[in-house]
Design a protein around this motif. Structure first.
Motif, PDB file in Angstrom:
ATOM      1  N   UNK A   1       0.834  -1.209   0.000  1.00  0.00           N
ATOM      2  CA  UNK A   1       0.000   0.000   0.000  1.00  0.00           C
ATOM      3  C   UNK A   1       0.866   1.255   0.000  1.00  0.00           C
ATOM      4  N   UNK A   2       0.396   2.274  -0.715  1.00  0.00           N
ATOM      5  CA  UNK A   2       1.136   3.542  -0.754  1.00  0.00           C
ATOM      6  C   UNK A   2       1.218   4.171   0.633  1.00  0.00           C
ATOM      7  N   UNK A   3       0.145   4.049   1.403  1.00  0.00           N
ATOM      8  CA  UNK A   3       0.091   4.687   2.721  1.00  0.00           C
ATOM      9  C   UNK A   3      -0.161   3.629   3.789  1.00  0.00           C
ATOM     10  N   UNK A   4       0.879   3.276   4.524  1.00  0.00           N
ATOM     11  CA  UNK A   4       0.726   2.274   5.579  1.00  0.00           C
ATOM     12  C   UNK A   4      -0.040   2.816   6.778  1.00  0.00           C
ATOM     13  N   UNK A   5      -0.351   4.098   6.780  1.00  0.00           N
ATOM     14  CA  UNK A   5      -1.127   4.668   7.880  1.00  0.00           C
ATOM     15  C   UNK A   5      -2.620   4.738   7.552  1.00  0.00           C
ATOM     16  N   UNK A   6      -2.994   4.397   6.318  1.00  0.00           N
ATOM     17  CA  UNK A   6      -4.422   4.338   5.977  1.00  0.00           C
ATOM     18  C   UNK A   6      -5.090   3.284   6.844  1.00  0.00           C
ATOM     19  N   UNK A   7      -6.406   3.365   6.996  1.00  0.00           N
ATOM     20  CA  UNK A   7      -7.090   2.579   8.030  1.00  0.00           C
ATOM     21  C   UNK A   7      -6.829   1.077   7.931  1.00  0.00           C
ATOM     22  N   UNK A   8      -7.124   0.460   6.780  1.00  0.00           N
ATOM     23  CA  UNK A   8      -6.979  -0.992   6.705  1.00  0.00           C
ATOM     24  C   UNK A   8      -5.512  -1.418   6.633  1.00  0.00           C
ATOM     25  N   UNK A   9      -4.690  -0.853   5.721  1.00  0.00           N
ATOM     26  CA  UNK A   9      -3.270  -1.224   5.743  1.00  0.00           C
ATOM     27  C   UNK A   9      -2.612  -0.933   7.091  1.00  0.00           C
ATOM     28  N   UNK A  10      -3.034   0.159   7.735  1.00  0.00           N
ATOM     29  CA  UNK A  10      -2.471   0.504   9.035  1.00  0.00           C
ATOM     30  C   UNK A  10      -2.792  -0.538  10.091  1.00  0.00           C
ATOM     31  N   UNK A  11      -4.010  -1.061  10.067  1.00  0.00           N
ATOM     32  CA  UNK A  11      -4.399  -2.105  11.005  1.00  0.00           C
ATOM     33  C   UNK A  11      -3.530  -3.343  10.807  1.00  0.00           C
ATOM     34  N   UNK A  12      -3.326  -3.736   9.534  1.00  0.00           N
ATOM     35  CA  UNK A  12      -2.540  -4.934   9.253  1.00  0.00           C
ATOM     36  C   UNK A  12      -1.070  -4.719   9.622  1.00  0.00           C
ATOM     37  N   UNK A  13      -0.554  -3.520   9.350  1.00  0.00           N
ATOM     38  CA  UNK A  13       0.850  -3.241   9.685  1.00  0.00           C
ATOM     39  C   UNK A  13       1.056  -3.238  11.196  1.00  0.00           C
ATOM     40  N   UNK A  14       0.129  -2.639  11.927  1.00  0.00           N
ATOM     41  CA  UNK A  14       0.206  -2.676  13.389  1.00  0.00           C
ATOM     42  C   UNK A  14       0.184  -4.109  13.904  1.00  0.00           C
ATOM     43  N   UNK A  15      -0.644  -4.945  13.271  1.00  0.00           N
ATOM     44  CA  UNK A  15      -0.689  -6.354  13.645  1.00  0.00           C
ATOM     45  C   UNK A  15       0.690  -6.999  13.486  1.00  0.00           C
TER      46      UNK A  15
END
Length: 451
Positions: free
Chosen positions: A186-200
């Motif tokens: 994803x271009x933005x790892x802070x966007x809601x869904x990618x951010x959730x997965x990255x935090x995981x």
């Protein structure tokens, strides 16, 4: 607050097919750990669908609704409002449940997506956090390597690196960067869904255990690598397979799929087509599929929603009624376990893959999003139990080709041998002394020791 004796907070991600496997695990844990109580937190739509008039765990599993910004009746659609409300929406519901019971929770069992499970456990004195990953070992491993994969992409800013094979990641030598789950790129790892997965991905190493609906011999190299990064990894699947002697659940078959399959001649293997509860192929691909099925004239059972049926070629239903059946819903487990089914046309969601393996059915893959690309690569190139539609899109000609490969060719025979071998290993895993049974017993022991 009083003691936390034998009370587990279960936090579900209420969209797609995430909550159902978690409830299945909880029901299994409840049977193995009868002194425990479980509070199941999900949104209203999800709880209504899962629980209905049921009383799972003989009353030891209680549902609590988590407030959200979702629209009633859209439980399969992921809403940014819900993700943005996390973890506060769960914290509110948990606080209400603890006040109602007068005790704090002694363990948190969550969908792995809910990365804040460890924080909630820490707030209660460091009680255990156990995370269920509802997909395969390959995809959770991919997420743990997010930063590394993104560094490879950054080294090729023109996009030329997407075809690069990930040979340096254990078990991923057949997988290209472009086949990684989309959230990783994803271009933005802070966007809601990618951010959730990255935090995981950042938080999972802190979990006391990560549970997978898989079995050791399916991905041994990846599982060993996961065990080097996570505290404990338990493969407890395939959860769909039941130990010998376990009564079979009742079948809901309103469209008479099983009697129709029973009526087919043994010499003509049937094609089963289904793309899960939330997916329907684009109209032009529905046409391509239909044209190929009509030309091939192999028996077919197609689970297709009404909004998909309207895109079928004119007269298709009439012309194929002697050898085809289209239904709005099919009992997939029973269909795949039927001896007449010889091929499964699928989006390669993890549950569908495990079910195909569990019953020895070769796959024809058309991935759409999420983990489906990497799952497809494993089906085709690692396990060699299916084929991907060339170009990733259903056309008449390409669908005819893959149908012929699976149903009529020497390669199809090899695919069948491979999937039957994996089926045998899956069955071994869930036997009383099998690897998945032992891992489940270890999970129960971990849960028991936390109280």
């Amino acid at each position: 607050m009083g003691s936390s004796e034998c009370h587990v907070a279960v936090l579900a991600f209420p969209f797609g097919t995430h909550a159902a496997p978690l409830l299945s695990l909880v029901e299994k844990l409840s049977a193995a750990f009868p002194s425990a109580r479980f509070s199941f937190f999900s949104n209203h739509d999800s709880n209504s669908t899962l629980f209905g008039d049921r009383n799972p765990g003989a009353g030891k599993i209680k549902a609590y609704d988590v407030g959200d910004g979702t629209v009633a009746g859209e439980a399969s659609v992921i809403h940014e409002e819900f993700i943005m409300a996390m973890p506060g929406n769960y914290q509110t519901a948990i606080a209400e449940a603890e006040a109602e019971m007068g005790t704090k929770f002694g363990c948190f069992l969550t969908d792995a997506f809910l990365w804040f499970g460890g924080d909630l456990a820490a707030e209660r004195g460091g009680v255990p956090w156990i995370a269920l990953w509802t997909a395969g070992a390959c995809s959770v491993s991919a997420h743990l390597y997010t930063d590394f994969v993104r560094s490879l992409v950054g080294a090729n800013p023109n996009g030329n690196g997407l075809e690069q094979k990930l040979k340096v990641i254990p078990g991923m030598s057949e997988v290209s960067i472009g086949e990684m789950p989309g959230e990783i790129l994803a271009k933005d790892l802070q966007a809601s869904f990618p951010g959730m997965i990255y935090n995981m991905a950042l938080k999972l190493p802190g979990a006391n255990a990560v549970v997978l609906n898989s079995f050791q011999k399916l991905d041994p190299t990846i599982t060993d690598d996961l065990r080097s990064k996570l505290q404990k990894v338990f493969n407890i699947g395939p959860m769909i397979l039941r130990p010998p002697g376990t009564p079979k659940p009742p079948i809901s078959d309103d469209h008479n799929c099983i009697p129709w399959l029973d009526s087919l001649p043994p010499a003509s293997p049937a094609v089963y087509l289904s793309f899960g509860s939330a997916l329907t192929p684009p109209p032009d691909e529905i046409v391509g599929l239909a044209e190929a099925l009509e030309a091939k004239r192999a028996p077919f059972l197609w689970s297709l929603k009404p909004h998909g049926v309207k895109h079928l070629p004119k007269g298709f239903l009439e012309r194929t009624k002697e050898f085809g059946k289209i239904v709005s819903w099919a009992p997939q487990v029973q269909v795949l376990s039927h001896p007449r089914v010889g091929a499964f046309v699928t989006h390669c969601g993890w549950n569908s893959i495990l079910e195909a393996i569990s019953f020895g059915v070769c796959m024809i893959c058309r991935p759409f999003y999420g983990d489906q690309q990497i799952n497809t690569r494993f089906v085709e190139s690692v396990w060699e139990i299916g084929v991907k539609v060339e170009g990733g899109i259903f056309t008449k000609d390409e669908t005819m080709k893959v149908l012929s490969v699976v149903l009529d060719s020497d390669r199809g025979k090899l695919l069948k041998e491979n999937v039957v071998k994996l089926k045998g290993e899956a069955l071994e895993a869930v036997k009383p002394n099998g690897s998945s049974t032992k891992d489940f017993q270890e999970l129960v022991r971990l849960l028991n020791d936390s109280f």
